[in-house]
Design an enzyme around this catalytic site. Sequence first.
Site, mmCIF file in Angstrom:
data_model
loop_
_atom_site.group_PDB
_atom_site.id
_atom_site.type_symbol
_atom_site.label_atom_id
_atom_site.label_comp_id
_atom_site.label_asym_id
_atom_site.label_seq_id
_atom_site.Cartn_x
_atom_site.Cartn_y
_atom_site.Cartn_z
ATOM 1 N N GLY A 1 47.449 3.327 -5.690
ATOM 2 C CA GLY A 1 46.210 4.119 -5.714
ATOM 3 C C GLY A 1 46.123 5.160 -4.611
ATOM 4 O O GLY A 1 45.245 6.024 -4.645
ATOM 5 N N GLN B 1 22.691 11.847 4.004
ATOM 6 C CA GLN B 1 22.483 10.886 5.103
ATOM 7 C C GLN B 1 22.617 11.699 6.388
ATOM 8 O O GLN B 1 23.610 11.619 7.120
ATOM 9 C CB GLN B 1 23.507 9.750 5.022
ATOM 10 C CG GLN B 1 23.393 8.698 6.124
ATOM 11 C CD GLN B 1 22.243 7.719 5.951
ATOM 12 O OE1 GLN B 1 21.677 7.587 4.875
ATOM 13 N NE2 GLN B 1 21.865 7.028 7.015
ATOM 14 N N ASP C 1 9.823 19.575 -3.047
ATOM 15 C CA ASP C 1 9.392 19.032 -1.754
ATOM 16 C C ASP C 1 9.603 20.099 -0.687
ATOM 17 O O ASP C 1 10.165 21.168 -0.955
ATOM 18 C CB ASP C 1 10.145 17.735 -1.394
ATOM 19 C CG ASP C 1 11.658 17.925 -1.440
ATOM 20 O OD1 ASP C 1 12.141 19.010 -1.072
ATOM 21 O OD2 ASP C 1 12.360 16.986 -1.861
ATOM 22 N N LYS D 1 3.349 15.467 -1.694
ATOM 23 C CA LYS D 1 2.991 14.120 -2.139
ATOM 24 C C LYS D 1 1.692 13.723 -1.468
ATOM 25 O O LYS D 1 1.573 13.828 -0.249
ATOM 26 C CB LYS D 1 4.100 13.149 -1.747
ATOM 27 C CG LYS D 1 4.692 12.451 -2.926
ATOM 28 C CD LYS D 1 5.815 11.537 -2.554
ATOM 29 C CE LYS D 1 6.667 11.391 -3.802
ATOM 30 N NZ LYS D 1 7.940 10.786 -3.580
HETATM 31 C C1 R5P Z 1 15.879 15.341 -1.476
HETATM 32 O O1 R5P Z 1 15.207 15.605 -0.494
HETATM 33 C C2 R5P Z 1 16.744 16.333 -2.181
HETATM 34 O O2 R5P Z 1 16.398 17.648 -1.839
HETATM 35 C C3 R5P Z 1 16.661 16.176 -3.672
HETATM 36 O O3 R5P Z 1 15.320 16.399 -4.063
HETATM 37 C C4 R5P Z 1 17.044 14.787 -4.075
HETATM 38 O O4 R5P Z 1 18.149 14.350 -3.361
HETATM 39 C C5 R5P Z 1 17.376 14.787 -5.553
HETATM 40 O O5 R5P Z 1 17.789 13.500 -5.910
HETATM 41 P P1 R5P Z 1 17.349 12.842 -7.255
HETATM 42 O O6 R5P Z 1 17.767 13.764 -8.362
HETATM 43 O O7 R5P Z 1 18.081 11.534 -7.271
HETATM 44 O O8 R5P Z 1 15.864 12.644 -7.213
#
Ligand code: R5P
Length: 278
Positions: free
Chosen positions: A35, A90, A156, A179
């Site tokens: 692998g 991360q 967000d 939110k």
């Molecule tokens: C988070 O803050 C990122 O900007 C994305 O909104 C998020 O990682 C998207 O992940 P998922 O499609 O799993 O909600």
Amino acid sequence: MKVLPGPRSQLLGFRLSRELDCELVVPEVEKFPDGELLVNVGEDPGDRVAVVQSTRTNEDLVTLLLLVDAARRAGAGVAAVAPYLGYARQDEVFRPGQPLSLAAVVGAINAQGAPLVTVEPHSDPSPHGDVSPVAGAPAVADMVEDWGAELVLAPDEGAREEAAEVAELVGAEHDHLVKKRFSGDEVSLETKELSAEGKDVVIVDDVIATGGTMTEAASMLKDEGAGSVSAAATHGVLVGSAVSKLLSSGVERIAVTDTLETGLSEGSVAGVLAEELR
Ligand code: R5P
């Protein structure tokens, strides 16, 4: 400059070589019976090489490291281009005992003697090493410019800058969702300032992974009376049923770029990468 595409970024590598009007060096990538990977970039890959390989999986990352090492040992000055950089989300030690994965990955790539170029990372990777982040917004704007967006929304605060840039490029308003928590389990999403009612909305994020973020945003916008809701992102990780989830939540169109080559990749970041590498 020559472009050396890894197996994860073959199409983008080709497009980038076209943009740069330079030669494509196709490496051999094979696996031992156990692998482990073995690559070969040839005896003389060139003086300056851009190794292009998104790191969607752990194997992609090892492939990138081996390609960079091989090219450097063959005498090339190497730029490591990971258009999608795995582990970038991360970007903090969220709980004691966890790694700062972004720093670990950037460090591993830089340790091969190569600066890193990446596209629309989740947050600024510059403090963690020699990294040049390139904005994905121009490529996203190219994909959505004919969609007739009246309002471009970030789901967000983190995606606000990208959404604002896309909105400016397509001539739409922009806002982001916030939110609001009413109690332990009562949460709602609301537009920060502008109403979505009756408007054709495009939600723009850096990445669609499980589709959870976009789905939640789309459902809320439909409830709020948006005229139509579409979704666009720089990176289409598109895990599991992400696409079905999005479509069943009322999203009419979905597009991502070719940082990851998917069936929904309608735009290319080759142009913005070429500008950075020239
Ligand atoms: C988070 O803050 C990122 O900007 C994305 O909104 C998020 O990682 C998207 O992940 P998922 O499609 O799993 O909600």
